[in-house]
Design an enzyme around this catalytic site. Structure first.
Site, PDB file in Angstrom:
ATOM      1  N   SER A  65       0.823  -1.213   0.000  1.00  0.00           N
ATOM      2  CA  SER A  65       0.000   0.000   0.000  1.00  0.00           C
ATOM      3  C   SER A  65       0.860   1.267   0.000  1.00  0.00           C
ATOM      4  CB  SER A  65      -0.917   0.021   1.215  1.00  0.00           C
ATOM      5  OG  SER A  65      -1.746  -1.115   1.222  1.00  0.00           O
TER       6      SER A  65
HETATM    7  N1  SAH Z   1      -0.522  -4.642   3.877  1.00  0.00           N
HETATM    8  C1  SAH Z   1      -0.001  -5.239   2.662  1.00  0.00           C
HETATM    9  C2  SAH Z   1      -1.052  -5.163   1.584  1.00  0.00           C
HETATM   10  C3  SAH Z   1      -0.944  -6.269   0.637  1.00  0.00           C
HETATM   11  S1  SAH Z   1      -2.221  -6.263  -0.585  1.00  0.00           S
HETATM   12  C4  SAH Z   1       1.235  -4.498   2.239  1.00  0.00           C
HETATM   13  O1  SAH Z   1       1.281  -3.272   2.408  1.00  0.00           O
HETATM   14  O2  SAH Z   1       2.152  -5.122   1.690  1.00  0.00           O
HETATM   15  C5  SAH Z   1      -3.493  -7.196   0.211  1.00  0.00           C
HETATM   16  C6  SAH Z   1      -3.128  -8.610   0.598  1.00  0.00           C
HETATM   17  O3  SAH Z   1      -4.316  -9.227   1.056  1.00  0.00           O
HETATM   18  C7  SAH Z   1      -2.601  -9.466  -0.539  1.00  0.00           C
HETATM   19  O4  SAH Z   1      -1.360  -9.978  -0.192  1.00  0.00           O
HETATM   20  C8  SAH Z   1      -3.659 -10.569  -0.665  1.00  0.00           C
HETATM   21  O5  SAH Z   1      -3.122 -11.821  -1.027  1.00  0.00           O
HETATM   22  C9  SAH Z   1      -4.236 -10.595   0.726  1.00  0.00           C
HETATM   23  N2  SAH Z   1      -5.556 -11.197   0.834  1.00  0.00           N
HETATM   24  C10 SAH Z   1      -6.626 -11.099   0.004  1.00  0.00           C
HETATM   25  N3  SAH Z   1      -7.666 -11.795   0.478  1.00  0.00           N
HETATM   26  C11 SAH Z   1      -7.251 -12.342   1.656  1.00  0.00           C
HETATM   27  C12 SAH Z   1      -7.877 -13.190   2.630  1.00  0.00           C
HETATM   28  N4  SAH Z   1      -9.139 -13.604   2.521  1.00  0.00           N
HETATM   29  N5  SAH Z   1      -7.148 -13.548   3.707  1.00  0.00           N
HETATM   30  C13 SAH Z   1      -5.871 -13.155   3.861  1.00  0.00           C
HETATM   31  N6  SAH Z   1      -5.235 -12.367   2.979  1.00  0.00           N
HETATM   32  C14 SAH Z   1      -5.916 -11.966   1.882  1.00  0.00           C
END
Ligand code: SAH
Length: 217
Positions: A65
């Site tokens: 993000s």
């Molecule tokens: N906070 C992270 C954001 C990653 S993007 C950062 O700044 O790096 C969002 C993430 O949510 C992705 O890695 C995706 O695989 C994960 N995601 C999506 N659905 C999910 C679920 N049901 N349970 C766990 N993770 C999930």
């Protein structure tokens, strides 16, 4: 040495130009953002962009993000230091590190195992020992350690996943983007005497939260 110094300056600049002018006030949040090496959470080829004012790809069609969004969501959790925090969507692990700085214990859930393993390895290298990881569908929460004082979801959901509401402690806060597949509103839900109080923190864009209580793949 020179590289490290550059990143420290890049972090300072990020805080001064992207976070403070947009209204981030919590000193502990600003300090954590100034301390944590965001450059370590992106792939080699993108290191030069690590402190820019936008999200970056982290593989598997996911993103780390934008710094401002990380700060905004963290500030909204109003952490004092003694909380149990549940994070859904570990991704790169960058937000996880910020939470680990500001809370007592962080429980983080990621559905893509390879991302969870990458995040776990970098966070171990950075010496965090108050984080537990799980590769699982986070829309179901993490029942074993409930209730949580704060829950943060870093992927966009069509609705509020009921298990996350259920796993909030009294006085607990849930921050989650909800809405459509491409744009959402950032919602803060506070649990008070069994009631859920909603506040809209504004528009945002997240990758999809995929799971039983989220989107279909
Ligand atoms: N906070 C992270 C954001 C990653 S993007 C950062 O700044 O790096 C969002 C993430 O949510 C992705 O890695 C995706 O695989 C994960 N995601 C999506 N659905 C999910 C679920 N049901 N349970 C766990 N993770 C999930």
């Amino acid at each position: 040495m020179a590289r490290k110094l550059d990143y420290r300056l890049a972090r300072e600049k990020m805080v001064k130009s992207q976070l403070i002018p947009r209204g981030i006030k919590d000193l502990k949040v600003l300090e954590a953002m100034e301390k944590i090496p965001r450059d370590r959470f992106v792939e080699e080829a993108l290191v030069g962009e690590a402190y820019n004012d936008h999200p970056l790809p982290i593989g598997h069609n996911q993103t780390i993000s934008q710094p401002y969004i990380v700060a905004l969501m963290t500030e909204a959790l109003a952490l004092k230091g003694d909380e149990k925090v549940l994070e859904i969507g570990t991704g790169s692990g960058y937000q996880t590190a910020i939470l680990a700085e500001l809370a007592y214990k962080v429980y983080t859930v990621e559905r893509i195992r390879a991302l969870m393993i990458g995040a776990r390895s970098i966070l171990a290298q950075l010496n965090y020992n108050n984080i537990l990881f799980k590769a699982f569908d986070g829309t179901l929460g993490w029942k074993e350690y409930e209730p949580y004082d704060a829950i943060i979801v870093t992927a966009g959901s069509p609705k509020l996943p009921q298990p996350l509401l259920d796993q909030l402690a009294e006085g607990g806060r849930l921050i989650i983007p909800t809405g459509g597949r491409s744009t959402q509103e950032l919602i803060k839900v506070t649990k008070r005497r069994g009631n859920y109080i909603h506040k809209n923190l504004g528009g945002c864009r997240f990758v999809n939260l995929i799971g039983v209580h989220g989107w279909n793949e």
